[in-house]
Design an enzyme around this catalytic site. Structure first.
Site, PDB file in Angstrom:
ATOM      1  N   HIS A  99      -4.470  -3.519   5.968  1.00  0.00           N
ATOM      2  CA  HIS A  99      -4.228  -3.770   4.551  1.00  0.00           C
ATOM      3  C   HIS A  99      -5.565  -4.154   3.929  1.00  0.00           C
ATOM      4  O   HIS A  99      -5.922  -5.330   3.849  1.00  0.00           O
ATOM      5  CB  HIS A  99      -3.195  -4.887   4.340  1.00  0.00           C
ATOM      6  CG  HIS A  99      -3.178  -5.359   2.907  1.00  0.00           C
ATOM      7  ND1 HIS A  99      -2.769  -4.562   1.877  1.00  0.00           N
ATOM      8  CD2 HIS A  99      -3.560  -6.521   2.342  1.00  0.00           C
ATOM      9  CE1 HIS A  99      -2.903  -5.222   0.745  1.00  0.00           C
ATOM     10  NE2 HIS A  99      -3.389  -6.406   0.992  1.00  0.00           N
ATOM     11  N   ASP A 149       0.848  -1.199   0.000  1.00  0.00           N
ATOM     12  CA  ASP A 149       0.000   0.000   0.000  1.00  0.00           C
ATOM     13  C   ASP A 149       0.887   1.254   0.000  1.00  0.00           C
ATOM     14  O   ASP A 149       0.607   2.227  -0.699  1.00  0.00           O
ATOM     15  CB  ASP A 149      -0.912  -0.014   1.229  1.00  0.00           C
ATOM     16  CG  ASP A 149      -1.664  -1.329   1.349  1.00  0.00           C
ATOM     17  OD1 ASP A 149      -2.762  -1.435   0.800  1.00  0.00           O
ATOM     18  OD2 ASP A 149      -1.119  -2.271   1.956  1.00  0.00           O
TER      19      ASP A 149
HETATM   20  P1  NAX Z   1      -1.540 -18.369  -4.422  1.00  0.00           P
HETATM   21  O1  NAX Z   1      -2.889 -18.958  -4.272  1.00  0.00           O
HETATM   22  O2  NAX Z   1      -0.896 -18.302  -5.761  1.00  0.00           O
HETATM   23  O3  NAX Z   1      -0.523 -19.154  -3.478  1.00  0.00           O
HETATM   24  C1  NAX Z   1      -0.792 -19.432  -2.150  1.00  0.00           C
HETATM   25  C2  NAX Z   1      -0.087 -20.734  -1.821  1.00  0.00           C
HETATM   26  O4  NAX Z   1      -0.223 -20.929  -0.414  1.00  0.00           O
HETATM   27  C3  NAX Z   1      -0.684 -21.942  -2.500  1.00  0.00           C
HETATM   28  O5  NAX Z   1       0.332 -22.646  -3.185  1.00  0.00           O
HETATM   29  C4  NAX Z   1      -1.270 -22.758  -1.348  1.00  0.00           C
HETATM   30  O6  NAX Z   1      -1.156 -24.155  -1.553  1.00  0.00           O
HETATM   31  C5  NAX Z   1      -0.404 -22.297  -0.192  1.00  0.00           C
HETATM   32  N1  NAX Z   1      -1.018 -22.471   1.127  1.00  0.00           N
HETATM   33  C6  NAX Z   1      -2.323 -22.329   1.475  1.00  0.00           C
HETATM   34  N2  NAX Z   1      -2.490 -22.613   2.770  1.00  0.00           N
HETATM   35  C7  NAX Z   1      -1.278 -22.920   3.258  1.00  0.00           C
HETATM   36  C8  NAX Z   1      -0.817 -23.339   4.532  1.00  0.00           C
HETATM   37  N3  NAX Z   1      -1.666 -23.490   5.559  1.00  0.00           N
HETATM   38  N4  NAX Z   1       0.503 -23.583   4.688  1.00  0.00           N
HETATM   39  C9  NAX Z   1       1.346 -23.452   3.655  1.00  0.00           C
HETATM   40  N5  NAX Z   1       0.969 -23.097   2.418  1.00  0.00           N
HETATM   41  C10 NAX Z   1      -0.332 -22.829   2.224  1.00  0.00           C
HETATM   42  O7  NAX Z   1      -1.626 -16.936  -3.739  1.00  0.00           O
HETATM   43  P2  NAX Z   1      -0.618 -15.704  -3.882  1.00  0.00           P
HETATM   44  O8  NAX Z   1      -0.992 -14.885  -5.041  1.00  0.00           O
HETATM   45  O9  NAX Z   1       0.776 -16.206  -3.768  1.00  0.00           O
HETATM   46  O10 NAX Z   1      -1.024 -14.862  -2.580  1.00  0.00           O
HETATM   47  C11 NAX Z   1      -0.774 -15.329  -1.283  1.00  0.00           C
HETATM   48  C12 NAX Z   1      -1.502 -14.487  -0.247  1.00  0.00           C
HETATM   49  O11 NAX Z   1      -1.050 -13.149  -0.278  1.00  0.00           O
HETATM   50  C13 NAX Z   1      -3.013 -14.408  -0.447  1.00  0.00           C
HETATM   51  O12 NAX Z   1      -3.638 -14.583   0.818  1.00  0.00           O
HETATM   52  C14 NAX Z   1      -3.220 -13.000  -0.938  1.00  0.00           C
HETATM   53  O13 NAX Z   1      -4.520 -12.524  -0.626  1.00  0.00           O
HETATM   54  C15 NAX Z   1      -2.155 -12.268  -0.178  1.00  0.00           C
HETATM   55  N6  NAX Z   1      -1.760 -10.938  -0.658  1.00  0.00           N
HETATM   56  C16 NAX Z   1      -1.443  -9.999   0.270  1.00  0.00           C
HETATM   57  C17 NAX Z   1      -0.992  -8.742  -0.064  1.00  0.00           C
HETATM   58  C18 NAX Z   1      -0.622  -7.725   0.984  1.00  0.00           C
HETATM   59  O14 NAX Z   1      -0.313  -6.588   0.604  1.00  0.00           O
HETATM   60  N7  NAX Z   1      -0.625  -8.028   2.277  1.00  0.00           N
HETATM   61  C19 NAX Z   1      -0.910  -8.347  -1.486  1.00  0.00           C
HETATM   62  C20 NAX Z   1      -0.842  -9.482  -2.437  1.00  0.00           C
HETATM   63  C21 NAX Z   1      -1.684 -10.681  -2.090  1.00  0.00           C
HETATM   64  O15 NAX Z   1      -2.983 -10.471  -2.563  1.00  0.00           O
END
Ligand code: NAX
Length: 327
Positions: free
Chosen positions: A189, A161
Protein backbone atom coordinates in the site's frame (compact mmCIF):
# COMPACT_ATOMS: atom_id res chain seq x y z
CA UNK A 1 -30.84 -13.48 17.64
CA UNK A 2 -27.08 -13.90 17.18
CA UNK A 3 -24.56 -13.67 19.98
CA UNK A 4 -22.62 -10.36 19.88
CA UNK A 5 -19.08 -10.40 18.48
CA UNK A 6 -16.26 -8.23 19.75
CA UNK A 7 -14.72 -5.65 17.42
CA UNK A 8 -11.61 -3.79 18.55
CA UNK A 9 -10.69 -0.56 16.79
CA UNK A 10 -7.47 1.33 17.53
CA UNK A 11 -7.02 5.02 16.85
CA UNK A 12 -10.73 5.21 17.55
CA UNK A 13 -10.77 8.98 18.16
CA UNK A 14 -9.05 9.72 14.84
CA UNK A 15 -10.46 10.66 11.45
CA UNK A 16 -10.92 7.11 10.17
CA UNK A 17 -12.34 6.09 13.54
CA UNK A 18 -15.00 8.78 13.19
CA UNK A 19 -15.91 7.48 9.74
CA UNK A 20 -15.90 3.76 10.54
CA UNK A 21 -17.38 3.22 13.99
CA UNK A 22 -20.89 4.33 13.05
CA UNK A 23 -20.96 2.02 10.06
CA UNK A 24 -19.73 -0.96 12.08
CA UNK A 25 -22.39 -0.27 14.71
CA UNK A 26 -25.02 0.01 11.96
CA UNK A 27 -24.22 -3.52 10.78
CA UNK A 28 -22.53 -2.61 7.51
CA UNK A 29 -19.43 -4.67 8.23
CA UNK A 30 -20.68 -7.90 9.75
CA UNK A 31 -24.31 -7.95 8.72
CA UNK A 32 -27.59 -6.38 9.73
CA UNK A 33 -28.32 -9.31 12.07
CA UNK A 34 -24.97 -9.34 13.90
CA UNK A 35 -24.77 -7.45 17.22
CA UNK A 36 -21.35 -5.99 18.02
CA UNK A 37 -19.44 -4.92 21.10
CA UNK A 38 -16.92 -2.16 20.35
CA UNK A 39 -13.59 -2.20 22.21
CA UNK A 40 -11.99 1.14 21.47
CA UNK A 41 -8.30 1.84 21.96
CA UNK A 42 -6.64 5.24 22.08
CA UNK A 43 -3.33 6.46 23.43
CA UNK A 44 -3.42 7.25 27.18
CA UNK A 45 -3.11 11.00 26.45
CA UNK A 46 -5.93 12.86 28.22
CA UNK A 47 -7.06 14.74 25.12
CA UNK A 48 -7.32 11.58 23.04
CA UNK A 49 -9.26 9.73 25.74
CA UNK A 50 -11.61 12.69 26.13
CA UNK A 51 -12.20 12.87 22.37
CA UNK A 52 -12.90 9.12 22.39
CA UNK A 53 -15.53 9.64 25.10
CA UNK A 54 -17.15 12.21 22.81
CA UNK A 55 -17.29 9.76 19.92
CA UNK A 56 -18.86 7.21 22.25
CA UNK A 57 -21.49 9.74 23.32
CA UNK A 58 -22.42 10.14 19.65
CA UNK A 59 -22.48 6.39 19.10
CA UNK A 60 -24.83 6.15 22.05
CA UNK A 61 -27.01 8.89 20.59
CA UNK A 62 -27.48 6.89 17.39
CA UNK A 63 -29.36 4.24 19.41
CA UNK A 64 -28.04 1.51 17.09
CA UNK A 65 -30.03 -1.67 17.79
CA UNK A 66 -26.94 -3.78 16.95
CA UNK A 67 -24.60 -1.99 19.36
CA UNK A 68 -24.56 -4.41 22.28
CA UNK A 69 -21.85 -2.60 24.26
CA UNK A 70 -18.76 -0.42 24.04
CA UNK A 71 -15.76 0.41 26.16
CA UNK A 72 -12.80 2.80 25.94
CA UNK A 73 -9.28 1.56 26.63
CA UNK A 74 -5.74 2.90 26.87
CA UNK A 75 -4.11 -0.53 27.21
CA UNK A 76 -3.99 -2.85 24.18
CA UNK A 77 -4.09 -6.09 26.23
CA UNK A 78 -7.39 -4.97 27.77
CA UNK A 79 -8.73 -3.58 24.49
CA UNK A 80 -8.08 -6.84 22.61
CA UNK A 81 -9.54 -9.16 25.25
CA UNK A 82 -11.44 -11.95 23.47
CA UNK A 83 -11.80 -9.79 20.37
CA UNK A 84 -13.03 -11.50 17.20
CA UNK A 85 -12.03 -8.66 14.87
CA UNK A 86 -9.25 -6.12 15.30
CA UNK A 87 -8.94 -3.07 13.09
CA UNK A 88 -5.55 -1.52 13.76
CA UNK A 89 -6.05 2.01 12.51
CA UNK A 90 -4.01 4.11 14.94
CA UNK A 91 -0.41 4.66 13.95
CA UNK A 92 2.33 7.23 14.29
CA UNK A 93 2.10 9.78 11.46
CA UNK A 94 5.26 11.19 9.93
CA UNK A 95 6.17 14.35 11.84
CA UNK A 96 8.23 17.28 10.55
CA UNK A 97 11.83 16.29 9.87
CA UNK A 98 11.11 12.64 10.54
CA UNK A 99 13.04 10.25 8.31
CA UNK A 100 11.46 7.15 6.86
CA UNK A 101 13.58 5.00 9.20
CA UNK A 102 12.32 6.94 12.24
CA UNK A 103 8.74 6.44 11.08
CA UNK A 104 9.31 2.72 10.64
CA UNK A 105 10.90 2.45 14.08
CA UNK A 106 8.12 4.42 15.82
CA UNK A 107 5.50 2.21 14.22
CA UNK A 108 7.48 -0.95 14.86
CA UNK A 109 7.22 -0.18 18.56
CA UNK A 110 3.42 0.28 18.37
CA UNK A 111 2.79 -2.83 16.28
CA UNK A 112 5.16 -5.04 18.27
CA UNK A 113 3.23 -4.11 21.41
CA UNK A 114 -0.15 -4.58 19.73
CA UNK A 115 0.88 -7.91 18.16
CA UNK A 116 1.96 -9.15 21.59
CA UNK A 117 -1.28 -7.90 23.11
CA UNK A 118 -3.34 -9.74 20.48
CA UNK A 119 -1.26 -12.86 21.09
CA UNK A 120 -2.01 -12.65 24.78
CA UNK A 121 -5.67 -11.72 24.90
CA UNK A 122 -7.55 -11.91 21.59
CA UNK A 123 -9.79 -14.73 20.41
CA UNK A 124 -7.67 -17.49 18.80
CA UNK A 125 -9.67 -16.85 15.59
CA UNK A 126 -9.22 -13.08 15.59
CA UNK A 127 -9.21 -11.49 12.15
CA UNK A 128 -6.77 -8.59 12.09
CA UNK A 129 -6.76 -5.78 9.55
CA UNK A 130 -3.96 -3.22 9.67
CA UNK A 131 -4.86 0.18 8.20
CA UNK A 132 -2.26 2.37 9.94
CA UNK A 133 0.71 3.13 7.72
CA UNK A 134 3.06 1.71 6.63
CA UNK A 135 0.20 -0.82 6.63
CA UNK A 136 1.91 -3.88 5.11
CA UNK A 137 4.97 -3.64 7.29
CA UNK A 138 2.94 -2.87 10.41
CA UNK A 139 0.84 -5.98 9.72
CA UNK A 140 4.02 -8.01 9.24
CA UNK A 141 5.37 -6.78 12.58
CA UNK A 142 2.10 -7.56 14.39
CA UNK A 143 2.04 -11.05 12.85
CA UNK A 144 5.65 -11.73 13.87
CA UNK A 145 4.88 -10.49 17.39
CA UNK A 146 1.96 -12.90 17.80
CA UNK A 147 3.48 -16.37 17.39
CA UNK A 148 0.57 -18.22 18.99
CA UNK A 149 -1.99 -16.88 16.49
CA UNK A 150 -2.33 -18.28 12.96
CA UNK A 151 -0.24 -16.12 10.62
CA UNK A 152 -3.03 -16.00 8.03
CA UNK A 153 -5.16 -14.05 10.52
CA UNK A 154 -3.03 -10.95 9.90
CA UNK A 155 -3.83 -8.80 6.89
CA UNK A 156 -3.08 -5.32 5.55
CA UNK A 157 -5.41 -2.97 3.71
CA UNK A 158 -4.97 -2.78 -0.06
CA UNK A 159 -8.69 -2.41 -0.64
CA UNK A 160 -8.61 1.37 -0.90
CA UNK A 161 -6.12 1.04 -3.77
CA UNK A 162 -8.39 -1.61 -5.32
CA UNK A 163 -11.48 0.60 -5.04
CA UNK A 164 -9.58 3.61 -6.39
CA UNK A 165 -8.44 1.53 -9.37
CA UNK A 166 -12.00 0.33 -10.03
CA UNK A 167 -13.38 3.85 -10.04
CA UNK A 168 -10.66 5.11 -12.41
CA UNK A 169 -11.44 2.24 -14.80
CA UNK A 170 -15.17 2.97 -14.62
CA UNK A 171 -14.52 6.62 -15.46
CA UNK A 172 -12.27 5.69 -18.38
CA UNK A 173 -14.52 3.03 -19.94
CA UNK A 174 -17.99 4.17 -18.94
CA UNK A 175 -18.84 0.78 -17.39
CA UNK A 176 -20.64 0.80 -14.03
CA UNK A 177 -18.10 0.48 -11.22
CA UNK A 178 -20.13 -2.28 -9.60
CA UNK A 179 -19.90 -4.40 -12.74
CA UNK A 180 -16.09 -4.58 -12.67
CA UNK A 181 -14.75 -7.98 -11.68
CA UNK A 182 -11.35 -9.68 -11.53
CA UNK A 183 -9.38 -6.58 -10.75
CA UNK A 184 -6.44 -6.73 -8.36
CA UNK A 185 -3.66 -4.71 -6.80
CA UNK A 186 -0.32 -6.38 -6.15
CA UNK A 187 2.15 -5.43 -3.47
CA UNK A 188 2.58 -2.61 -1.00
CA UNK A 189 0.00 0.00 0.00
CA UNK A 190 2.20 2.78 -1.36
CA UNK A 191 2.67 4.54 -4.70
CA UNK A 192 4.64 1.43 -5.77
CA UNK A 193 1.47 -0.73 -5.76
CA UNK A 194 0.59 -2.39 -9.07
CA UNK A 195 -3.11 -2.14 -9.97
CA UNK A 196 -3.65 -4.80 -12.62
CA UNK A 197 -6.72 -4.81 -14.88
CA UNK A 198 -5.41 -7.36 -17.39
CA UNK A 199 -7.90 -9.99 -16.20
CA UNK A 200 -10.73 -7.58 -15.37
CA UNK A 201 -14.13 -7.85 -16.98
CA UNK A 202 -17.44 -5.99 -16.94
CA UNK A 203 -20.51 -7.80 -18.18
CA UNK A 204 -18.20 -10.56 -19.45
CA UNK A 205 -16.18 -8.16 -21.64
CA UNK A 206 -12.45 -7.60 -21.20
CA UNK A 207 -11.54 -4.25 -19.63
CA UNK A 208 -8.06 -4.44 -21.15
CA UNK A 209 -9.56 -4.75 -24.64
CA UNK A 210 -11.97 -1.90 -23.95
CA UNK A 211 -9.13 0.39 -22.87
CA UNK A 212 -6.53 -0.98 -25.28
CA UNK A 213 -4.01 1.70 -24.35
CA UNK A 214 -0.83 0.60 -22.58
CA UNK A 215 0.45 4.17 -22.58
CA UNK A 216 -2.61 5.22 -20.51
CA UNK A 217 -2.05 2.26 -18.18
CA UNK A 218 1.61 3.06 -17.51
CA UNK A 219 1.54 6.85 -17.57
CA UNK A 220 -1.92 7.87 -16.39
CA UNK A 221 -3.77 5.06 -14.62
CA UNK A 222 -0.99 3.69 -12.40
CA UNK A 223 0.33 7.11 -11.30
CA UNK A 224 -3.24 8.35 -10.63
CA UNK A 225 -4.08 5.38 -8.41
CA UNK A 226 -0.62 5.39 -6.78
CA UNK A 227 -0.72 9.10 -5.93
CA UNK A 228 -4.41 9.32 -5.07
CA UNK A 229 -3.72 9.60 -1.34
CA UNK A 230 -1.47 12.62 -1.96
CA UNK A 231 -4.08 14.18 -4.28
CA UNK A 232 -6.72 13.91 -1.53
CA UNK A 233 -4.39 15.54 1.00
CA UNK A 234 -3.68 18.32 -1.48
CA UNK A 235 -7.41 18.93 -2.08
CA UNK A 236 -8.83 18.41 1.39
CA UNK A 237 -5.92 19.40 3.60
CA UNK A 238 -6.43 16.07 5.37
CA UNK A 239 -5.75 12.47 4.38
CA UNK A 240 -8.42 10.10 3.07
CA UNK A 241 -10.71 9.08 5.89
CA UNK A 242 -14.24 8.18 4.73
CA UNK A 243 -12.92 6.26 1.72
CA UNK A 244 -10.33 4.50 3.89
CA UNK A 245 -13.04 3.57 6.40
CA UNK A 246 -15.22 2.32 3.55
CA UNK A 247 -12.38 0.15 2.23
CA UNK A 248 -11.77 -1.29 5.69
CA UNK A 249 -15.48 -2.19 5.93
CA UNK A 250 -15.31 -3.83 2.48
CA UNK A 251 -12.18 -5.81 3.43
CA UNK A 252 -13.59 -7.12 6.71
CA UNK A 253 -17.08 -7.77 5.34
CA UNK A 254 -15.79 -9.83 2.44
CA UNK A 255 -13.39 -11.76 4.69
CA UNK A 256 -16.08 -12.50 7.28
CA UNK A 257 -19.08 -13.03 5.03
CA UNK A 258 -17.51 -14.15 1.73
CA UNK A 259 -17.00 -12.55 -1.67
CA UNK A 260 -19.40 -14.89 -3.51
CA UNK A 261 -16.76 -16.01 -5.98
CA UNK A 262 -15.62 -12.47 -6.75
CA UNK A 263 -11.98 -11.40 -6.60
CA UNK A 264 -11.03 -8.91 -3.94
CA UNK A 265 -7.61 -7.58 -2.99
CA UNK A 266 -6.14 -8.24 0.44
CA UNK A 267 -2.64 -7.74 1.82
CA UNK A 268 -1.80 -11.17 3.21
CA UNK A 269 1.32 -13.04 4.34
CA UNK A 270 2.64 -14.74 1.23
CA UNK A 271 2.72 -18.52 0.95
CA UNK A 272 5.19 -18.23 -1.91
CA UNK A 273 2.62 -17.70 -4.67
CA UNK A 274 3.86 -15.78 -7.72
CA UNK A 275 7.41 -15.95 -6.40
CA UNK A 276 6.71 -13.64 -3.44
CA UNK A 277 8.83 -14.94 -0.54
CA UNK A 278 6.94 -16.51 2.36
CA UNK A 279 5.55 -14.12 4.99
CA UNK A 280 5.99 -10.93 2.95
CA UNK A 281 2.75 -9.01 3.55
CA UNK A 282 1.69 -8.49 -0.06
CA UNK A 283 -1.42 -7.48 -1.97
CA UNK A 284 -2.85 -10.47 -3.87
CA UNK A 285 -6.09 -11.27 -5.67
CA UNK A 286 -8.13 -13.50 -3.35
CA UNK A 287 -11.54 -15.11 -3.20
CA UNK A 288 -13.14 -15.42 0.24
CA UNK A 289 -15.62 -17.86 1.74
CA UNK A 290 -16.40 -19.29 5.19
CA UNK A 291 -14.11 -16.78 6.87
CA UNK A 292 -11.07 -17.80 4.78
CA UNK A 293 -9.29 -16.30 1.81
CA UNK A 294 -7.69 -18.18 -1.08
CA UNK A 295 -5.16 -16.64 -3.47
CA UNK A 296 -6.28 -16.72 -7.12
CA UNK A 297 -3.64 -18.94 -8.68
CA UNK A 298 -2.23 -19.53 -12.15
CA UNK A 299 -2.46 -15.98 -13.50
CA UNK A 300 -0.04 -15.16 -16.27
CA UNK A 301 2.50 -12.50 -15.29
CA UNK A 302 3.84 -10.68 -18.34
CA UNK A 303 7.11 -8.72 -18.48
CA UNK A 304 5.56 -5.33 -17.62
CA UNK A 305 3.68 -6.83 -14.66
CA UNK A 306 6.72 -8.71 -13.41
CA UNK A 307 8.75 -5.53 -13.42
CA UNK A 308 6.06 -3.71 -11.40
CA UNK A 309 5.69 -6.61 -8.98
CA UNK A 310 9.46 -6.76 -8.49
CA UNK A 311 9.55 -3.04 -7.71
CA UNK A 312 6.83 -3.11 -5.06
CA UNK A 313 8.30 -6.32 -3.60
CA UNK A 314 11.74 -4.71 -3.32
CA UNK A 315 10.24 -1.77 -1.43
CA UNK A 316 8.51 -4.13 1.01
CA UNK A 317 11.65 -6.18 1.52
CA UNK A 318 13.57 -3.00 2.33
CA UNK A 319 10.89 -1.92 4.82
CA UNK A 320 10.82 -5.34 6.43
CA UNK A 321 14.62 -5.55 6.56
CA UNK A 322 14.59 -2.08 8.17
CA UNK A 323 12.60 -3.38 11.14
CA UNK A 324 14.10 -6.89 11.39
CA UNK A 325 16.40 -5.92 14.27
CA UNK A 326 13.41 -4.68 16.26
CA UNK A 327 11.48 -7.96 16.13
P1 NAX B 1 -5.62 10.35 12.73
O1 NAX B 1 -4.33 10.98 13.08
O2 NAX B 1 -6.83 11.20 12.51
O3 NAX B 1 -6.02 9.30 13.86
C1 NAX B 1 -5.13 8.36 14.35
C2 NAX B 1 -5.51 8.10 15.80
O4 NAX B 1 -4.71 7.01 16.24
C3 NAX B 1 -5.22 9.27 16.71
O5 NAX B 1 -6.39 9.59 17.44
C4 NAX B 1 -4.11 8.76 17.62
O6 NAX B 1 -4.21 9.25 18.95
C5 NAX B 1 -4.35 7.26 17.57
N1 NAX B 1 -3.17 6.45 17.89
C6 NAX B 1 -1.87 6.69 17.59
N2 NAX B 1 -1.09 5.73 18.09
C7 NAX B 1 -1.91 4.85 18.71
C8 NAX B 1 -1.68 3.67 19.45
N3 NAX B 1 -0.44 3.20 19.65
N4 NAX B 1 -2.75 3.02 19.96
C9 NAX B 1 -3.99 3.49 19.78
N5 NAX B 1 -4.27 4.63 19.12
C10 NAX B 1 -3.23 5.30 18.58
O7 NAX B 1 -5.32 9.43 11.47
P2 NAX B 1 -6.36 8.78 10.44
O8 NAX B 1 -6.63 9.72 9.35
O9 NAX B 1 -7.49 8.20 11.20
O10 NAX B 1 -5.44 7.62 9.82
C11 NAX B 1 -5.01 6.52 10.58
C12 NAX B 1 -3.94 5.73 9.84
O11 NAX B 1 -4.44 5.21 8.63
C13 NAX B 1 -2.71 6.55 9.45
O12 NAX B 1 -1.55 5.79 9.76
C14 NAX B 1 -2.86 6.69 7.96
O13 NAX B 1 -1.60 6.88 7.33
C15 NAX B 1 -3.49 5.38 7.60
N6 NAX B 1 -4.15 5.26 6.30
C16 NAX B 1 -4.05 4.08 5.64
C17 NAX B 1 -4.69 3.84 4.45
C18 NAX B 1 -4.59 2.51 3.75
O14 NAX B 1 -5.12 2.40 2.63
N7 NAX B 1 -3.95 1.48 4.30
C19 NAX B 1 -5.46 4.92 3.79
C20 NAX B 1 -5.90 6.00 4.71
C21 NAX B 1 -4.91 6.39 5.78
O15 NAX B 1 -4.01 7.32 5.24
Amino acid sequence: SKKPVRVAVTGAAGQIGYAILFRIAAGEMLGKDQPVILQLLEIPDEKAQKALKGVMMELQDCAFPLLAGMEAYADPVAAFKDTDYALLVGARPRGPGMERADLLAANAQIFTAQGKALDKSASRNVKVLVVGNPANTNAYIAMKSAPSLPRENFTAMLRLDHNRAASQIAAKTGVAVGDIEKLTVWGNHSPSMYADYRFATAGGKSIKDMINDQEWNANTFLPTVGKRGAAIIEARGLSSAASAANAAIDHMRDWALGSNGKWVTMGIPSNGDYGIPKDIMFGFPVVTSNGKYEVVKGLDIDAFSQERINKTLKELQEEQAGVAHLL
